[in-house]
Design a protein around this motif. Structure first.
Motif, PDB file in Angstrom:
ATOM      1  N   ASN A 197      31.454   3.244   5.561  1.00  0.00           N
ATOM      2  CA  ASN A 197      30.358   3.930   4.857  1.00  0.00           C
ATOM      3  C   ASN A 197      29.695   3.026   3.812  1.00  0.00           C
ATOM      4  N   GLU A 198      30.500   2.262   3.067  1.00  0.00           N
ATOM      5  CA  GLU A 198      29.948   1.338   2.068  1.00  0.00           C
ATOM      6  C   GLU A 198      29.107   0.258   2.752  1.00  0.00           C
ATOM      7  N   TRP A 199      29.602  -0.240   3.881  1.00  0.00           N
ATOM      8  CA  TRP A 199      28.891  -1.268   4.634  1.00  0.00           C
ATOM      9  C   TRP A 199      27.548  -0.734   5.136  1.00  0.00           C
ATOM     10  N   LYS A 200      27.557   0.466   5.704  1.00  0.00           N
ATOM     11  CA  LYS A 200      26.315   1.051   6.213  1.00  0.00           C
ATOM     12  C   LYS A 200      25.320   1.304   5.085  1.00  0.00           C
ATOM     13  N   LYS A 201      25.809   1.735   3.933  1.00  0.00           N
ATOM     14  CA  LYS A 201      24.930   1.953   2.785  1.00  0.00           C
ATOM     15  C   LYS A 201      24.311   0.631   2.335  1.00  0.00           C
ATOM     16  N   LEU A 202      25.123  -0.422   2.265  1.00  0.00           N
ATOM     17  CA  LEU A 202      24.625  -1.743   1.887  1.00  0.00           C
ATOM     18  C   LEU A 202      23.560  -2.215   2.880  1.00  0.00           C
ATOM     19  N   ILE A 203      23.824  -2.074   4.164  1.00  0.00           N
ATOM     20  CA  ILE A 203      22.881  -2.516   5.198  1.00  0.00           C
ATOM     21  C   ILE A 203      21.585  -1.717   5.124  1.00  0.00           C
ATOM     22  N   ASN A 204      21.680  -0.409   4.961  1.00  0.00           N
ATOM     23  CA  ASN A 204      20.472   0.413   4.859  1.00  0.00           C
ATOM     24  C   ASN A 204      19.623  -0.004   3.656  1.00  0.00           C
ATOM     25  N   ASN A 205      20.267  -0.245   2.527  1.00  0.00           N
ATOM     26  CA  ASN A 205      19.533  -0.677   1.333  1.00  0.00           C
ATOM     27  C   ASN A 205      18.933  -2.072   1.513  1.00  0.00           C
ATOM     28  N   HIS A 232       7.957  -7.493   3.304  1.00  0.00           N
ATOM     29  CA  HIS A 232       7.539  -8.009   4.608  1.00  0.00           C
ATOM     30  C   HIS A 232       6.536  -9.150   4.516  1.00  0.00           C
ATOM     31  N   ALA A 233       5.765  -9.197   3.463  1.00  0.00           N
ATOM     32  CA  ALA A 233       4.771 -10.268   3.321  1.00  0.00           C
ATOM     33  C   ALA A 233       5.434 -11.631   3.120  1.00  0.00           C
ATOM     34  N   SER A 234       6.679 -11.646   2.663  1.00  0.00           N
ATOM     35  CA  SER A 234       7.398 -12.898   2.409  1.00  0.00           C
ATOM     36  C   SER A 234       8.235 -13.349   3.592  1.00  0.00           C
ATOM     37  N   ILE A 235       8.258 -12.552   4.658  1.00  0.00           N
ATOM     38  CA  ILE A 235       9.205 -12.788   5.745  1.00  0.00           C
ATOM     39  C   ILE A 235       8.475 -13.004   7.063  1.00  0.00           C
ATOM     40  N   ARG A 236       8.838 -14.056   7.751  1.00  0.00           N
ATOM     41  CA  ARG A 236       8.285 -14.344   9.074  1.00  0.00           C
ATOM     42  C   ARG A 236       9.140 -13.646  10.126  1.00  0.00           C
ATOM     43  N   GLY A 237       8.524 -12.876  11.004  1.00  0.00           N
ATOM     44  CA  GLY A 237       9.244 -12.202  12.078  1.00  0.00           C
ATOM     45  C   GLY A 237      10.187 -11.133  11.565  1.00  0.00           C
ATOM     46  N   ILE A 238       9.690 -10.234  10.741  1.00  0.00           N
ATOM     47  CA  ILE A 238      10.532  -9.237  10.082  1.00  0.00           C
ATOM     48  C   ILE A 238      11.337  -8.395  11.069  1.00  0.00           C
ATOM     49  N   GLU A 239      10.798  -8.153  12.253  1.00  0.00           N
ATOM     50  CA  GLU A 239      11.511  -7.313  13.216  1.00  0.00           C
ATOM     51  C   GLU A 239      12.829  -7.949  13.640  1.00  0.00           C
ATOM     52  N   ASP A 240      12.953  -9.260  13.508  1.00  0.00           N
ATOM     53  CA  ASP A 240      14.173  -9.974  13.870  1.00  0.00           C
ATOM     54  C   ASP A 240      15.061 -10.252  12.661  1.00  0.00           C
ATOM     55  N   LYS A 241      14.634  -9.858  11.483  1.00  0.00           N
ATOM     56  CA  LYS A 241      15.358 -10.209  10.260  1.00  0.00           C
ATOM     57  C   LYS A 241      16.131  -9.060   9.639  1.00  0.00           C
ATOM     58  N   GLN A 242      15.980  -7.867  10.160  1.00  0.00           N
ATOM     59  CA  GLN A 242      16.757  -6.759   9.612  1.00  0.00           C
ATOM     60  C   GLN A 242      18.203  -6.876  10.090  1.00  0.00           C
ATOM     61  N   ILE A 243      19.102  -6.342   9.307  1.00  0.00           N
ATOM     62  CA  ILE A 243      20.531  -6.483   9.552  1.00  0.00           C
ATOM     63  C   ILE A 243      21.046  -5.249  10.285  1.00  0.00           C
ATOM     64  N   GLY A 244      21.859  -5.474  11.302  1.00  0.00           N
ATOM     65  CA  GLY A 244      22.475  -4.371  12.036  1.00  0.00           C
ATOM     66  C   GLY A 244      23.890  -4.121  11.534  1.00  0.00           C
ATOM     67  N   TYR A 245      24.423  -2.962  11.866  1.00  0.00           N
ATOM     68  CA  TYR A 245      25.768  -2.599  11.419  1.00  0.00           C
ATOM     69  C   TYR A 245      26.833  -3.556  11.961  1.00  0.00           C
ATOM     70  N   TYR A 246      26.563  -4.196  13.096  1.00  0.00           N
ATOM     71  CA  TYR A 246      27.552  -5.086  13.697  1.00  0.00           C
ATOM     72  C   TYR A 246      27.269  -6.556  13.398  1.00  0.00           C
ATOM     73  N   PHE A 247      26.409  -6.806  12.413  1.00  0.00           N
ATOM     74  CA  PHE A 247      26.156  -8.184  11.977  1.00  0.00           C
ATOM     75  C   PHE A 247      27.472  -8.818  11.539  1.00  0.00           C
ATOM     76  N   ILE A 248      28.276  -8.031  10.840  1.00  0.00           N
ATOM     77  CA  ILE A 248      29.654  -8.405  10.517  1.00  0.00           C
ATOM     78  C   ILE A 248      30.517  -7.268  11.041  1.00  0.00           C
ATOM     79  N   LYS A 249      31.507  -7.610  11.835  1.00  0.00           N
ATOM     80  CA  LYS A 249      32.373  -6.580  12.409  1.00  0.00           C
ATOM     81  C   LYS A 249      33.403  -6.118  11.380  1.00  0.00           C
ATOM     82  N   GLN A 250      33.790  -4.859  11.495  1.00  0.00           N
ATOM     83  CA  GLN A 250      34.804  -4.280  10.607  1.00  0.00           C
ATOM     84  C   GLN A 250      36.141  -4.994  10.816  1.00  0.00           C
ATOM     85  N   PRO A 251      36.917  -5.198   9.762  1.00  0.00           N
ATOM     86  CA  PRO A 251      36.636  -4.877   8.373  1.00  0.00           C
ATOM     87  C   PRO A 251      35.703  -5.927   7.757  1.00  0.00           C
ATOM     88  N   VAL A 252      34.801  -5.478   6.906  1.00  0.00           N
ATOM     89  CA  VAL A 252      33.832  -6.349   6.249  1.00  0.00           C
ATOM     90  C   VAL A 252      34.420  -6.788   4.912  1.00  0.00           C
TER      91      VAL A 252
END
Length: 117
Positions: A45-53, A62-82
């Motif tokens: 839950n803490e990990w998901k909250k961090l990722i959502n934020n 978004h104005a500072s980021i190139r290719g924003i659609e590829d730069k968001q973090i997914g829940y499995y970017f780091i596998k549990q335990p984080v």
């Protein structure tokens, strides 16, 4: 940037997302040990909250980021335990080097750090 260089950028980004990293400073110093979660481990839950934020923060800059659609973090970017170490080594490296690679000011301001060049 020519088209050949551009294709390498996407491969490099994919590698950063898929493998673990270890931060090694040029002078062999290590950053202070972070304290996230209970005993340095975030529960799901803490990990998901961090990722959502983080994703809200990324989208709001978004104005500072190139290719924003590829730069968001997914829940499995780091596998549990984080762990705090994984957050420092992989997540922070990805944010600094790939997400805010063109304009670090939003991240520098968020983290309240001094950007050494």
């Amino acid at each position: 940037m020519n088209t050949s260089d551009n294709s390498i950028y996407f491969i490099d980004s994919a590698f950063k997302r898929r493998w673990d990293w270890e931060f090694v400073n040029w002078d062999e110093s290590k950053p202070d040990t972070a304290t996230y979660g209970e005993g340095g481990v975030l529960d799901e839950n803490e990990w998901k909250k961090l990722i959502n934020n983080l994703n809200k923060f990324i989208k709001s800059h978004h104005a500072s980021i190139r290719g924003i659609e590829d730069k968001q973090i997914g829940y499995y970017f780091i596998k549990q335990p984080v762990t705090a170490e994984q957050i420092q080594n992989k997540l922070m490296f990805f944010l600094w080097d790939s997400v805010f690679n063109r304009d670090k000011k939003p991240l520098v301001d968020l983290l309240d750090v001094t950007k050494d060049i």
